[in-house]
Design an enzyme around this catalytic site. Structure first.
Site, PDB file in Angstrom:
ATOM      1  N   HIS A 235       0.768  -1.199  -0.078  1.00  0.00           N
ATOM      2  CA  HIS A 235      -0.097   0.136   0.011  1.00  0.00           C
ATOM      3  C   HIS A 235       1.071   1.350  -0.083  1.00  0.00           C
ATOM      4  O   HIS A 235       0.170   2.423  -0.259  1.00  0.00           O
ATOM      5  CB  HIS A 235      -0.981   0.123   1.417  1.00  0.00           C
ATOM      6  CG  HIS A 235      -2.477   0.608   0.984  1.00  0.00           C
ATOM      7  ND1 HIS A 235      -2.516   1.570  -0.032  1.00  0.00           N
ATOM      8  CD2 HIS A 235      -3.499   0.089   1.301  1.00  0.00           C
ATOM      9  CE1 HIS A 235      -3.565   1.768  -0.003  1.00  0.00           C
ATOM     10  NE2 HIS A 235      -4.464   1.007   0.903  1.00  0.00           N
TER      11      HIS A 235
ATOM     12  N   ASP B 215      -1.781   1.846  -5.144  1.00  0.00           N
ATOM     13  CA  ASP B 215      -3.156   2.277  -4.394  1.00  0.00           C
ATOM     14  C   ASP B 215      -4.337   1.271  -4.569  1.00  0.00           C
ATOM     15  O   ASP B 215      -4.173   0.557  -5.825  1.00  0.00           O
ATOM     16  CB  ASP B 215      -3.933   3.580  -4.926  1.00  0.00           C
ATOM     17  CG  ASP B 215      -3.004   4.907  -4.663  1.00  0.00           C
ATOM     18  OD1 ASP B 215      -2.271   4.904  -3.559  1.00  0.00           O
ATOM     19  OD2 ASP B 215      -2.844   5.669  -5.622  1.00  0.00           O
TER      20      ASP B 215
END
Length: 424
Positions: free
Chosen positions: A396, A400
């Protein structure tokens, strides 16, 4: 006599240390030049180290699982005459020859504990009928306690001799009355301590580092692969001498077609330098289960291979990983990894990223389920369809959630219209 110190050799560019996986010799053994001495592991590749001299082993560097730095002492061999690099013994008197290691004799099995026969326990607090029934059953307190724990009425157990119920009589009762729920749930095993070494140790270190350093997230989507399976069957029917197509080369082909639109997926993150490298070529890691643990051979330039070439390379690399013939460069350099358990794939998975990559894709098991399908005539009907979930785990910090979901949605469209896989 002289001592020859054999140092840990340089086993690969950039390699500073190696783990001892298995010693082939021990102190006191006589070795000859080019004899296999020890297996060491570095970067998931196991390397054989051979002796450069003839002589007798008088010292080894460590035990299995120890890590030895390149250039440090690996073992010491006593040799005849002068040898380059040998160090003359400094002691005035020669050291006594070491005794060969002898495995300790197994301890004798403990003698069976004598069964103490006692009179039946006095009965109190029950009815007269209960007292009479219990009084007729002769058993030791240990047998009574075991029967009570198992929920067995001793009056139902037929003693083998003397009219006294023993543990063996309980065992027989359990064997012949398993349908009554008296059988044990499973066999008892001794505790076993296993040292984590070699590939299993490397896997543990890599997985711990990945989970510790990477903030994972996983996205799962269901795909209808009915048409893809139909196309695969047709291609295999006319393949000639080409390798048989499994689902994996078809999926890898789909991933490679879409990765140019999602360069953040095919990347490696150097978190120490804080640099993300988005790779132009797709070097597809292929998680492969072997007898020694999970290995990840790499399909180099997967984007440049057609379905048949992918199928052939998948088979070759999987076999090399399982038989131990895979080379070091075939087990490194991946930019993204695919992991699949095939028929054991489950409904959904949350795969762990192969650090320093930023994404790993996990196809799951194909199952058949009824679905509402709208035909060309616009009429909705129920059909049996083949469905498969595809999981993707991403870093992450780099990827995204929207990008990961969009990538898998495009994969879904591509494999649900498989003719597009064969289009330029």
């Amino acid at each position: 006599m002289a001592k020859f110190t054999f140092n840990m050799p340089d086993v690969g560019e950039g390699v500073a240390e190696a783990e001892i996986v298995e010693w082939m010799v021990k102190v006191g053994d006589t070795v000859s030049e080019d004899q296999h001495l020890v297996d060491v592991m570095t970067d998931k590749a196991t390397i054989d180290i051979e002796s450069p001299v003839d002589g007798t082993v008088i010292e080894v560097a460590g035990e299995v699982g120890d890590v030895i730095a390149v250039g440090s002492m690996l073992l010491v061999v006593e040799v005849e005459g002068d040898v380059a690099g040998a160090v003359e013994e400094k002691a005035a008197a020669p050291a006594p020859a070491p005794e060969p290691e002898v495995a300790p004799a197994p301890a004798p099995a403990p003698a069976p504990e004598p069964v103490k026969v006692t009179e039946p326990e006095p009965i109190s607090g029950g009815t007269e009928a209960e007292a009479i029934t219990s009084a007729k059953v002769l058993a030791t307190p240990a047998v009574r306690k075991r029967a009570r724990d198992l929920g067995i009425d001793l009056a139902q157990v037929k003693p083998a001799e003397d009219g006294r119920v023993r543990h063996g009589d309980l065992d027989q009762f359990l064997s012949y009355n398993s349908g009554g729920g008296f059988s044990a749930a499973g066999a008892t095993r001794e505790d076993e301590a296993i040292k984590v070494i070699g590939l299993r140790k490397r896997i543990a270190q890599n997985m711990s580092a990945a989970k510790r350093n990477i903030p994972h997230f996983t996205y799962v989507e269901e795909c209808d692969v009915t048409e893809l399976e139909r196309m695969r069957t047709q291609l295999n029917a006319d393949r000639g001498d080409k390798p048989k197509l499994t689902m994996l080369p078809l999926l890898i082909s789909a991933f490679c077609k879409l990765i140019p639109d999602y360069p953040m997926i095919n990347a490696r993150f150097d978190d120490e330098a804080n640099v993300v490298t988005r790779h132009g070529s797709v070097h597809m890691g292929m998680a492969t289960q072997t007898d020694n643990g999970l290995m990840v051979p790499v399909i180099k330039d997967a984007q440049s291979r057609n379905l048949w070439q992918l199928a052939r390379e998948i088979g070759r690399l999987a076999n090399a990983a399982r038989d131990g013939s895979a080379k070091s460069d075939e087990l490194s350099g991946s930019t993204i990894t695919v992991t699949s358990l095939g028929p054991l794939g489950g409904v959904a998975t949350t795969p762990v990223i192969n650090r320093p990559e930023v994404a790993i894709i996990g196809p799951n098991r194909i199952i058949e389920r009824p679905m509402f399908v709208t035909g060309a005539d616009g009429v909705e009907r129920i059909e049996k369809r083949k469905l498969m979930n595809i999981s993707i785990s991403c870093d992450h910090r780099v990827v995204d959630g929207y990008d990961a979901a969009s990538f898998i949605q495009d994969v879904k469209k591509l494999i649900e219209t498989p003719v597009l896989l064969l289009a330029d």
